[in-house]
Write an enzyme that holds these catalytic residues in place. Structure first.
Site, mmCIF file in Angstrom:
data_model
loop_
_atom_site.group_PDB
_atom_site.id
_atom_site.type_symbol
_atom_site.label_atom_id
_atom_site.label_comp_id
_atom_site.label_asym_id
_atom_site.label_seq_id
_atom_site.Cartn_x
_atom_site.Cartn_y
_atom_site.Cartn_z
ATOM 1 N N GLY A 42 16.334 0.518 1.108
ATOM 2 C CA GLY A 42 16.030 1.623 0.211
ATOM 3 C C GLY A 42 16.565 2.934 0.751
ATOM 4 N N PHE A 44 16.456 6.236 3.221
ATOM 5 C CA PHE A 44 15.973 6.664 4.531
ATOM 6 C C PHE A 44 14.792 7.628 4.331
ATOM 7 C CE2 PHE A 44 19.207 4.460 6.515
ATOM 8 C CZ PHE A 44 19.303 4.718 7.877
ATOM 9 N N CYS A 48 6.811 7.673 2.727
ATOM 10 C CA CYS A 48 6.266 9.025 2.839
ATOM 11 C C CYS A 48 7.215 10.073 2.271
ATOM 12 C CB CYS A 48 5.946 9.342 4.294
ATOM 13 S SG CYS A 48 5.363 11.038 4.536
ATOM 14 N N LYS A 57 2.406 15.414 -2.703
ATOM 15 C CA LYS A 57 1.658 16.629 -2.396
ATOM 16 C C LYS A 57 2.344 17.868 -2.952
ATOM 17 C CE LYS A 57 -0.955 13.726 -0.607
ATOM 18 N NZ LYS A 57 -0.307 12.488 -1.046
ATOM 19 N N GLY A 189 -6.555 1.564 -11.431
ATOM 20 C CA GLY A 189 -6.897 1.665 -10.017
ATOM 21 C C GLY A 189 -7.927 2.745 -9.763
ATOM 22 N N ILE A 193 -4.368 6.560 -4.339
ATOM 23 C CA ILE A 193 -3.145 6.761 -5.122
ATOM 24 C C ILE A 193 -3.503 7.051 -6.573
ATOM 25 C CG2 ILE A 193 -1.014 5.693 -5.933
ATOM 26 C CD1 ILE A 193 -0.929 4.087 -3.352
ATOM 27 N N ALA A 194 -4.422 6.271 -7.115
ATOM 28 C CA ALA A 194 -4.811 6.444 -8.514
ATOM 29 C C ALA A 194 -5.386 7.826 -8.775
ATOM 30 C CB ALA A 194 -5.822 5.365 -8.909
ATOM 31 N N GLU A 196 -5.089 10.597 -6.992
ATOM 32 C CA GLU A 196 -4.136 11.689 -6.788
ATOM 33 C C GLU A 196 -3.224 11.836 -7.999
ATOM 34 O OE1 GLU A 196 -3.883 11.925 -1.902
ATOM 35 O OE2 GLU A 196 -2.102 11.312 -3.031
ATOM 36 N N HIS A 451 -17.380 34.680 10.354
ATOM 37 C CA HIS A 451 -18.120 34.958 9.125
ATOM 38 C C HIS A 451 -17.324 35.942 8.285
ATOM 39 C CE1 HIS A 451 -21.527 35.607 6.455
ATOM 40 N NE2 HIS A 451 -21.297 36.916 6.573
#
Length: 467
Positions: A42, A44, A48, A57, A189, A193-194, A196, A451
Site C-alpha cells: 500500500g 508508505f 496512521c 483527526k 459499529g 472508529i465508529a 469518531e 487556577h
C-alpha cells in the site's frame, strides 16, 4: 514448511521488513551496514498516516470547529454555519498534507539516500523459512533474509452479511475521500472508529444513524463513561443499539437499505462499516515460514519474537493494542533487539493510554472500576464533574467528568477516565502518575495547580479520593 533447497531465491538480505508504517521507522543510521528489503503493498506511512490517526483527526478538528460555531449562542456569541466545503477539506488533508508525505517517504527509501534498501510494492507471503514471495506473474520475486520483521498492520473487519450481500460500502480506508458529502449515512459499529466518524460526519451536516449490536457504545470503557457517552450520542445521532444487521440491499439510485434483526429497515446514501479491524497475518501463509498465530494475531513473546527463528512481529498484526503510539514503542524495541540479540528488551505494555476523538472527547488509562474490584483491590473512586471547577463552569459544561480509581491501601492510581473537552490532553498527567508510580495524595498536594485552568478537574478528583 517448504524445504529451503526447493526454493529459488532471487535475492538475499540481512533484513526484510514487511510493512512501511511503523516498520519504516526501524532502518536508521545504525542499519547502514545492513542490506534491507522493505515490502509494502500500500502507501508508505501505513494506517496512521494514510487512513487512520492523522487524517481522521484533521477531519475531527474541522468537525470540532463546526460544532463550536453551532453552540456559540450559549456564550452570547451570535454565529451561523453557512456551509461546509467538503472538497476543500478533503484537498487540505490529502492533496496538500497526507499524500505528499506518503509519496515522499517511499521516494526517500527508493532514492540514493538509502542505497542499502530495496523497496517491493507487492503483497508478501511466506514460502519457506525466512523466505517470502512478493507479487505474481512477471512481477513475482522470491527474497530471503537472515531476519524478517513483520509489521503488516490490520484491515477493516466486514460483517459477513454486508460482504455477502454485494452492497456498496465504505470503511475508514476510503470514506474520507468521498467525492461529495452525502445527505444520509449509516455507520455500523460502536467502537472508537465508529464514533469518531459519527462525530465527523454529523458535525459537517450529514443525517446519520449508528447501528450497533451492543446496547452500549464504547463498551470496553468504564461502564459509567460508556453509559454517559451512549446517552449523549443517542441525543446527538440517530441510534439503533442492541440490534444486528440481518440483510442488506442496494437500491436503484445507489443508496443502501439494511434490515435489522427486529425487521426495521434503514436506508442511506452511504453505508460505512466500522466494526473493528482484523490483523493481516492470516493473509501471509505464515505456516510456511513456521510462524504461528494466537487467535487472530501473530504469536509473539515479550521481546517480539515469533515462533520462527529470526522472525519478529510487532504493531497491529501482533499487538493486543491497535494504537500507533504502541506500535512506535514496539518498533523501538524491535530495532534494539534485532541489533542486540544478547540484550533483549521487552515490549512496554504497562499503563497504555488511549484517546477517542469524538464528541465528547474521551481519554483513558488503566483499569475500569470493575476490573480493579475483580483484581481484588481495595478501591476508592472519585467522579469529578467539569461543571464543578471554574474553567468547566466557564465552558458551560454539564455532562463531562473525570473518574479516578485508586487503591486505598497503597495510594496508587489504578485507572483514569475522562469524558469531556480536552480529555486527550488532560489524561497525560495521569499517565505520568502511573508510569512513575506517584502516590495520588502526593500528586494532589505536592505541586501547584494553576487556577482557574482546566487541570483543576484532575486536582479536585485527586483530592476527592477517600483513604
Amino acid at each position: 514448511m517448504a524445504q529451503q533447497s526447493d526454493i529459488q531465491v532471487d535475492k538475499h538480505y540481512d533484513i526484510i521488513i514487511i510493512g512501511a508504517g511503523s516498520g519504516n521507522m526501524i532502518p536508521n543510521h545504525r542499519f547502514d551496514n545492513k542490506s534491507i528489503a522493505i515490502v509494502e503493498k500500500g502507501r508508505f506511512g501505513g494506517t496512521c498516516l494514510n487512513v487512520g490517526c492523522i487524517p481522521t483527526k484533521m477531519f475531527v478538528y474541522a468537525a470540532d470547529v463546526a460544532d463550536t460555531v453551532r453552540s456559540s449562542g450559549k456564550y452570547g456569541v451570535d454565529s451561523t454555519l453557512d456551509s461546509v466545503d467538503w472538497s476543500g477539506i478533503v484537498s487540505r488533508v490529502f492533496d496538500k498534507r497526507i499524500d505528499p508525505i506518503a509519496q515522499g517517504g517511499e521516494a526517500y527509501r527508493r532514492g540514493p539516500e538509502t542505497p542499502n534498501i530495496d523497496v517491493y510494492d507487492q503483497h508478501a507471503r511466506f514460502v519457506g523459512e525466512r523466505t517470502i514471495s512478493t507479487g505474481d506473474g512477471d512481477q513475482k520475486k522470491i527474497i530471503s533474509a537472515d531476519q524478517i520483521i513483520i509489521a503488516a498492520g490490520a484491515r477493516p473487519h466486514i460483517l459477513p452479511v454486508i460482504e455477502q450481500s454485494g452492497v456498496p460500502y465504505y470503511t475508514n480506508e476510503n470514506v474520507l475521500r468521498l467525492p461529495q458529502l452525502p445527505q444520509t449515512m449509516i455507520i455500523l459499529g460502536g467502537g472508537f472508529i465508529a464514533v469518531e466518524f459519527a462525530h465527523i460526519f454529523s458535525a459537517l451536516g450529514v443525517d446519520l444513524t449508528v447501528v450497533n449490536r451492543s446496547p452500549r457504545l464504547l463498551k470496553h470503557l468504564d461502564e459509567q463513561v460508556s453509559d454517559r457517552f451512549t446517552e449523549l450520542a443517542s441525543e446527538r445521532w440517530n441510534t439503533r443499539l442492541g440490534y444486528e444487521v440481518a440483510a442488506a440491499e442496494e437500491n436503484s439510485n445507489g443508496s443502501v437499505t439494511i434490515t435489522l434483526d427486529n425487521g426495521e429497515k434503514l436506508t442511506a446514501d452511504v453505508l460505512v462499516s466500522a466494526t473493528g479491524r482484523t490483523p493481516n497475518g492470516d493473509q501471509m501463509d505464515l505456516d510456511k515460514g513456521g510462524v504461528e498465530m494466537d487467535g487472530q494475531r501473530i504469536k509473539v513473546d515479550e521481546h517480539g519474537r515469533t515462533t520462527a527463528s529470526g522472525v519478529w512481529a510487532f504493531g497491529d498484526v501482533s499487538s493486543p493494542f491497535q494504537l500507533k503510539h504502541v506500535a512506535n514503542a514496539e518498533a523501538r524495541v524491535i530495532e534494539h533487539n534485532v541489533l542486540n540479540p544478547d540484550d533483549l528488551r521487552a515490549f512496554p505494555h504497562k499503563h497504555v493510554p488511549a484517546a477517542i476523538f469524538t464528541n465528547p472527547q474521551i481519554g483513558y488509562v488503566g483499569m475500569t472500576e470493575q476490573q480493579a474490584r475483580d483484581a481484588g483491590h481495595a478501591v476508592t473512586v472519585k467522579v469529578q464533574d467539569y461543571g464543578d471547577v471554574a474553567y468547566g463552569w466557564a465552558m458551560e459544561n454539564t455532562t463531562g467528568f473525570a473518574k479516578l480509581i485508586a487503591d486505598k491501601d497503597t495510594g496508587k492510581l489504578l485507572g483514569a477516565f475522562i469524558i469531556g473537552p480536552q480529555a486527550s490532553t488532560l489524561i497525560q498527567q495521569l499517565v505520568t502518575m502511573m508510569a512513575f508510580d506517584i502516590d495520588v495524595r502526593a500528586m494532589a498536594a505536592d505541586q501547584y495547580w494553576i487556577h482557574p485552568a482546566l487541570p483543576e478537574l484532575i486536582e479536585n478528583a485527586l483530592l476527592g479520593l477517600e483513604f
